[in-house]
Motif scaffolding. Structure first.
Motif, PDB file in Angstrom:
ATOM      1  N   ALA A 196       0.834  -1.213   0.000  1.00  0.00           N
ATOM      2  CA  ALA A 196       0.000   0.000   0.000  1.00  0.00           C
ATOM      3  C   ALA A 196       0.868   1.263   0.000  1.00  0.00           C
ATOM      4  O   ALA A 196       0.610   2.221   0.721  1.00  0.00           O
ATOM      5  CB  ALA A 196      -0.928  -0.019   1.200  1.00  0.00           C
ATOM      6  N   HIS A 197       1.884   1.257  -0.846  1.00  0.00           N
ATOM      7  CA  HIS A 197       2.789   2.416  -0.947  1.00  0.00           C
ATOM      8  C   HIS A 197       2.218   3.457  -1.912  1.00  0.00           C
ATOM      9  O   HIS A 197       2.505   4.637  -1.820  1.00  0.00           O
ATOM     10  CB  HIS A 197       4.151   1.914  -1.456  1.00  0.00           C
ATOM     11  N   GLU A 198       1.430   3.016  -2.876  1.00  0.00           N
ATOM     12  CA  GLU A 198       0.824   3.894  -3.903  1.00  0.00           C
ATOM     13  C   GLU A 198      -0.315   3.101  -4.527  1.00  0.00           C
ATOM     14  O   GLU A 198      -0.426   1.892  -4.303  1.00  0.00           O
ATOM     15  CB  GLU A 198       1.853   4.175  -4.997  1.00  0.00           C
ATOM     16  N   VAL A 199      -1.126   3.783  -5.333  1.00  0.00           N
ATOM     17  CA  VAL A 199      -2.147   3.079  -6.109  1.00  0.00           C
ATOM     18  C   VAL A 199      -1.517   2.768  -7.475  1.00  0.00           C
ATOM     19  O   VAL A 199      -1.115   3.685  -8.174  1.00  0.00           O
ATOM     20  CB  VAL A 199      -3.405   3.956  -6.299  1.00  0.00           C
ATOM     21  N   PRO A 200      -1.374   1.485  -7.836  1.00  0.00           N
ATOM     22  CA  PRO A 200      -0.738   1.178  -9.121  1.00  0.00           C
ATOM     23  C   PRO A 200      -1.640   1.548 -10.295  1.00  0.00           C
ATOM     24  O   PRO A 200      -2.863   1.670 -10.127  1.00  0.00           O
ATOM     25  CB  PRO A 200      -0.516  -0.333  -9.054  1.00  0.00           C
ATOM     26  N   GLU A 201      -1.046   1.685 -11.464  1.00  0.00           N
ATOM     27  CA  GLU A 201      -1.760   2.139 -12.658  1.00  0.00           C
ATOM     28  C   GLU A 201      -3.036   1.331 -12.917  1.00  0.00           C
ATOM     29  O   GLU A 201      -4.081   1.893 -13.264  1.00  0.00           O
ATOM     30  CB  GLU A 201      -0.814   2.051 -13.858  1.00  0.00           C
ATOM     31  N   GLU A 202      -2.948   0.011 -12.725  1.00  0.00           N
ATOM     32  CA  GLU A 202      -4.108  -0.867 -13.000  1.00  0.00           C
ATOM     33  C   GLU A 202      -5.314  -0.493 -12.137  1.00  0.00           C
ATOM     34  O   GLU A 202      -6.449  -0.879 -12.450  1.00  0.00           O
ATOM     35  CB  GLU A 202      -3.790  -2.346 -12.710  1.00  0.00           C
ATOM     36  N   PHE A 203      -5.071   0.201 -11.028  1.00  0.00           N
ATOM     37  CA  PHE A 203      -6.169   0.527 -10.108  1.00  0.00           C
ATOM     38  C   PHE A 203      -6.405   2.035 -10.012  1.00  0.00           C
ATOM     39  O   PHE A 203      -7.071   2.495  -9.088  1.00  0.00           O
ATOM     40  CB  PHE A 203      -5.863  -0.038  -8.709  1.00  0.00           C
ATOM     41  N   TRP A 204      -5.864   2.796 -10.943  1.00  0.00           N
ATOM     42  CA  TRP A 204      -6.057   4.259 -10.860  1.00  0.00           C
ATOM     43  C   TRP A 204      -7.544   4.600 -10.790  1.00  0.00           C
ATOM     44  O   TRP A 204      -8.356   4.041 -11.531  1.00  0.00           O
ATOM     45  CB  TRP A 204      -5.425   4.952 -12.071  1.00  0.00           C
ATOM     46  N   GLY A 205      -7.862   5.487  -9.889  1.00  0.00           N
ATOM     47  CA  GLY A 205      -9.264   5.879  -9.708  1.00  0.00           C
ATOM     48  C   GLY A 205     -10.049   4.888  -8.868  1.00  0.00           C
ATOM     49  O   GLY A 205     -11.229   5.116  -8.588  1.00  0.00           O
ATOM     50  N   ARG A 206      -9.428   3.772  -8.497  1.00  0.00           N
ATOM     51  CA  ARG A 206     -10.148   2.759  -7.709  1.00  0.00           C
ATOM     52  C   ARG A 206      -9.308   2.310  -6.498  1.00  0.00           C
ATOM     53  O   ARG A 206      -9.030   1.127  -6.319  1.00  0.00           O
ATOM     54  CB  ARG A 206     -10.443   1.531  -8.584  1.00  0.00           C
ATOM     55  N   PRO A 207      -8.867   3.278  -5.680  1.00  0.00           N
ATOM     56  CA  PRO A 207      -7.981   2.890  -4.564  1.00  0.00           C
ATOM     57  C   PRO A 207      -8.611   1.883  -3.611  1.00  0.00           C
ATOM     58  O   PRO A 207      -7.917   1.016  -3.073  1.00  0.00           O
ATOM     59  CB  PRO A 207      -7.694   4.223  -3.852  1.00  0.00           C
TER      60      PRO A 207
END
Ligand code: NIG
Ligand code: FE
Length: 413
Positions: A182-193
């Motif tokens: 949980a360091h960042e929201v990866p690209e695959e989940f952008w907008g869906r943290p």
């Protein structure tokens, strides 16, 4: 009854045992000796009392410290050494005026490291980690927490933690791996943290647990990354799964991450550059360690964390490097001790306790690390100085001469 020994360190000018109850008690013994058996301290005291307390036989190795200072090895309780590549390009962009958060928002920052780490082989990850652990050792660091968090997918996160555990078996230091999916929201989940948090809880945490490759989890609670609600939810679920928890809190903005940490019973809340006065009081009344990372403030040209206020409020304060490729490419605990003293209002003694005893508390190692008292691991540094105050005074040039981990000499100049 006299204790048996296999190593005796004598002629210690100043021994900092760190034996004491207050956050400033360095347990100083002048003209001291330290006795070790099977990698543990069995006795520490005045040289004159050595013979009456210890069996020094022909089997005992006797080492002279030549009148120098001896301290416990540093406990660096917050680092991110599992990455595929360094980011000196972003460092140069910042030097030319770009802002760290702007670079991150444009796909640089953590996500830049994620791209490179996903592509990195085990051997690259190993090489990077081992290289920096060796530098840390030469700076007197004998225990290192190592976070994953530049993979952000199951495969890369598990690979990083597996490498950390493999390296732990090969280096002299004690390594404490932490899972930071949980360091960042990866690209695959952008907008869906929230979906990413669900994925971590349902799919990644259980694999990490099953493989026994991390004791702690950590999350970056920050504006634009994870909200306090998301952090609370993740930490509560992780605790139910049997992890101990930590949090990157109130770093750039006062989002209330410290309160999340306290409510979750976190071992530590880390960064705190922007902590509110209210949350200073809250953490001071809790068992959560306030871990300050002044190297990051220096590296990013941000205001330093309010060390003096936290200490005065009665918080248990640790200091650590935050070593990572983006916001603090610094492996030196002696420099962090200097920054704590020169920029955050610590006394020399408070800074040394924070870099040893309190770092150990932040890692749940308060029974074995950070002090040189009977029963603790014989992790210590012989310094090339005769007054312990020289350690932070000698800015940027550590006087580490010899390092022992668990009673074995593992580094010397
Ligand atoms: O602790 N604050 C979040 N994470 C790291 C920075 C990581 C990076 O820039 O790569 C930190 O400072
Ligand atoms: Fe960090």
């Amino acid at each position: 009854m006299k204790v048996r020994t296999d190593l005796v360190l004598k002629d210690i000018g100043q021994l900092l045992t760190m034996d004491g109850d207050s956050g400033a008690d360095i347990g100083l013994i002048a003209h001291a000796a330290l006795a070790v058996k099977d990698g543990k301290v069995v006795w520490a005291g005045n040289s004159d009392l050595l013979e009456s307390n210890c069996v020094v036989s022909s089997e005992t190795e006797i080492v002279s410290a030549g009148g120098s200072v001896v301290t416990p090895g540093f406990v660096d309780s917050h680092t991110h050494p599992l990455f595929g590549a360094t980011r000196q390009d972003e460092f140069a962009m910042r030097a030319a005026g770009a802002d760290y958060e702007e670079i991150a928002a444009a796909g640089g920052g953590i996500l830049n490291s994620v791209k490179k780490t996903r592509l990195a082989s085990r051997s690259i990850l190993r090489e990077n980690m081992m290289h920096h652990l060796a530098i840390m050792l030469s700076n007197g660091t004998t225990t290192v927490e190592t976070k994953s968090g530049y993979g952000l997918d199951i495969e890369t996160e598990l690979r990083c933690l597996d490498v950390a555990n493999e390296v732990a078996g090969e280096v002299p230091q004690t390594i404490v791996p932490t899972f930071m999916g949980a360091h960042e929201v990866p690209e695959e989940f952008w907008g869906r943290p929230d979906h990413y948090i669900d994925y971590l809880i349902a799919q990644v945490n259980p694999r990490v647990k099953e493989q026994g490759i991390a004791e702690f989890v950590d999350i970056f609670c920050e504006k634009g990354v994870f909200t306090p609600d998301q952090a609370s939810r993740y930490l509560a679920a992780s605790a139910r799964q049997g992890f101990r928890v930590k949090i990157h809190a109130d770093e750039f903005h006062d989002t209330g991450g410290t309160a999340v940490a306290v409510n979750a019973g976190a071992a530590s809340a880390d960064h705190l550059l922007s902590i509110s006065s209210e949350n200073i009081q809250l953490i001071a009344r809790s068992k959560t360690v306030a871990t300050l990372l002044p190297g990051t403030a220096l590296f990013l040209n941000k205001p330093y964390p309010p060390g003096r206020k936290l200490l005065d409020a009665g918080a248990t304060v640790a200091i650590a490097t935050d070593f990572n490729p983006g916001s603090c490419f610094c492996d030196s605990m002696p420099l962090i001790v200097s920054l704590a003293v020169c920029q955050c209002g610590f006394t020399v003694e408070e800074a040394l306790v924070s870099a040893t005893v309190n770092g150990a508390i932040a890692l749940g190692l308060e029974g074995s690390k950070g002090r040189l008292v009977t029963g603790f691991d014989a992790d210590f540094v012989i310094w090339n100085c005769r007054d312990y105050r020289t350690i932070p005074y000698h800015l940027g040039n550590p006087d580490v001469e010899v390092v022992y981990c668990r009673g074995l000499k593992v580094y010397s100049t």
